[in-house]
Design a protein around this motif. Structure first.
Motif: not given
Length: 390
Positions: A218-235
């Protein structure tokens, strides 16, 4: 640099005498006293450096091609089955509701499923290994980065990389086989072929017909300004049974597994190339010192100390390696530009770090080889050294 004061001593031909400035660049003068010999030395060292740079560049280019899909993806995070961190040598299967669960994680703007499998593609001129990608053609996310001909695939169609299409003799609208199933070429993409394999893109429903009905990543696009590493941990925390990595981390993991797969061959090729290159460099620079040994004895007889002579040799080596590195880098960059015109699947990638490492190694070996003959002068008095080098 060797300092000489004006005197009535006979001219030596290397800058010592009454009509000379106080600072004499002996190392540079020794190198260019015989320009033909100097040119041969520089070209010999440059050819050796080219060998090393080309071997490193071909492998780096292959890794770039293999990770091209990941690096050019619009996704900020790649989600796979738990424990799966690559596409190569991996099998990832996710539940069908994974894209919906990923999209609910704070910071995620969109989530797109892709299916992935390895197999082969066959055309009129032969067969080639291939990676098959299934994606949602209505959004285009997860599909080819750029189309150079045709359009996105529909039912019973596929997009093939242009280099593979040319090699296999497939044109837009032609039928060919993917994993034993017939499809029609709807268009051509670019950047997806390497020395060993290519890429093919189909709609998810077509992927189910050719292979099976599943979600691989699954490919995930993030909100502007979101930190990829933080969101990856949350996912990874909120969507159970998945592995979430930033695009950079996923590309690095892919590059490491490709490197590990080729480690033995790469190590053998690099070792052979490096040994040949260093032998040529050492021989060339040692010969350059030996041909000037009598001149060094003259300088010692005129009062130059051994450290000053070593400095002159070091300057000669430094100039040789710098000139050779410049020639080698220029030639390899030209080759990297010309080679894809003749062999599009072969890419040479040259980095500043590779050039610096190669030049540094050549400089160290060159210094040792060039300074070694000076031990004959250093261990003798000036008069004896002069007689022994005649």
């Amino acid at each position: 640099m060797i300092t000489a004061t004006p005197s009535t001593a006979p001219r030596s031909g290397f800058g010592l005498g009454t009509a000379v400035s106080p600072i004499v660049p002996v190392g540079r003068r020794f190198l260019f006293a015989d320009r033909r010999r100097a040119s041969l030395t520089v070209l010999g060292v440059a050819a050796s450096l080219m060998l090393v740079l080309i071997l490193d560049g071909i492998f780096a280019g292959a890794v770039d091609r293999v990770t091209y899909y990941i690096r050019t993806s619009p996704a900020d995070v790649f989600v796979s089955q738990a424990g799966v961190r690559t596409m190569h040598m991996s099998a990832s299967t996710l539940p069908a509701d994974t894209p919906a669960r990923v999209e609910q994680v704070p910071g995620v703007t969109w989530a797109a499923p892709i299916a992935f499998a390895s197999g082969s593609v066959a055309g009129p001129r032969g067969r080639q290994l291939s990676y098959l990608f299934g994606y949602d053609t209505s959004t285009g996310r997860g599909g080819p980065t750029r189309l150079v001909a045709g359009r996105a695939p529909g039912v019973g169609e596929a997009v093939l990389d242009e280099q593979a299409a040319d090699r296999l003799g497939i044109g837009v609208g032609d039928r060919f086989m993917v994993m034993g199933m017939p499809v029609r070429a709807a268009g051509f993409s670019t950047g997806g072929s390497s020395i060993t394999n290519t890429t093919i893109f189909v709609d998810l429903t077509e992927f189910a017909r050719i292979h099976d009905d599943r979600v691989s990543y699954v490919l995930a696009g993030l909100d502007d300004g979101a930190d990829p590493e933080t969101v990856a941990d949350a996912i990874q925390a909120e969507a159970a049974g998945v592995e979430a990595q930033t695009t950079e981390e996923f590309a690095d993991s892919e590059a490491r597994v490709v490197t590990d797969m080729s480690a033995d061959l790469l190590r053998l090729m690099s070792t052979i190339g490096l040994v040949i290159a260093l032998a040529v460099i050492a021989l060339g620079l040692m010969t350059a010192t030996l041909t000037r040994l009598r001149d060094f004895a003259v300088l010692k007889a005129l009062g130059a100390r051994t450290p000053r002579l070593a400095g002159a040799v070091a300057m000669q080596v430094l100039l040789t390696v710098v000139l050779a590195t410049t020639v080698a880098t220029t030639a390899v960059l030209a080759l990297a530009w010309l080679l894809p015109l003749a062999a599009p699947a072969v890419q040479i990638s040259i980095t500043a770090a590779a050039v610096l490492q190669t030049a540094t190694t050549a400089l160290l070996v060159g210094m040792l080889a060039a300074l070694w003959p000076l031990r004959r002068i250093a261990s003798l008095d000036a008069a004896t050294g002069f007689r022994e080098t005649r």
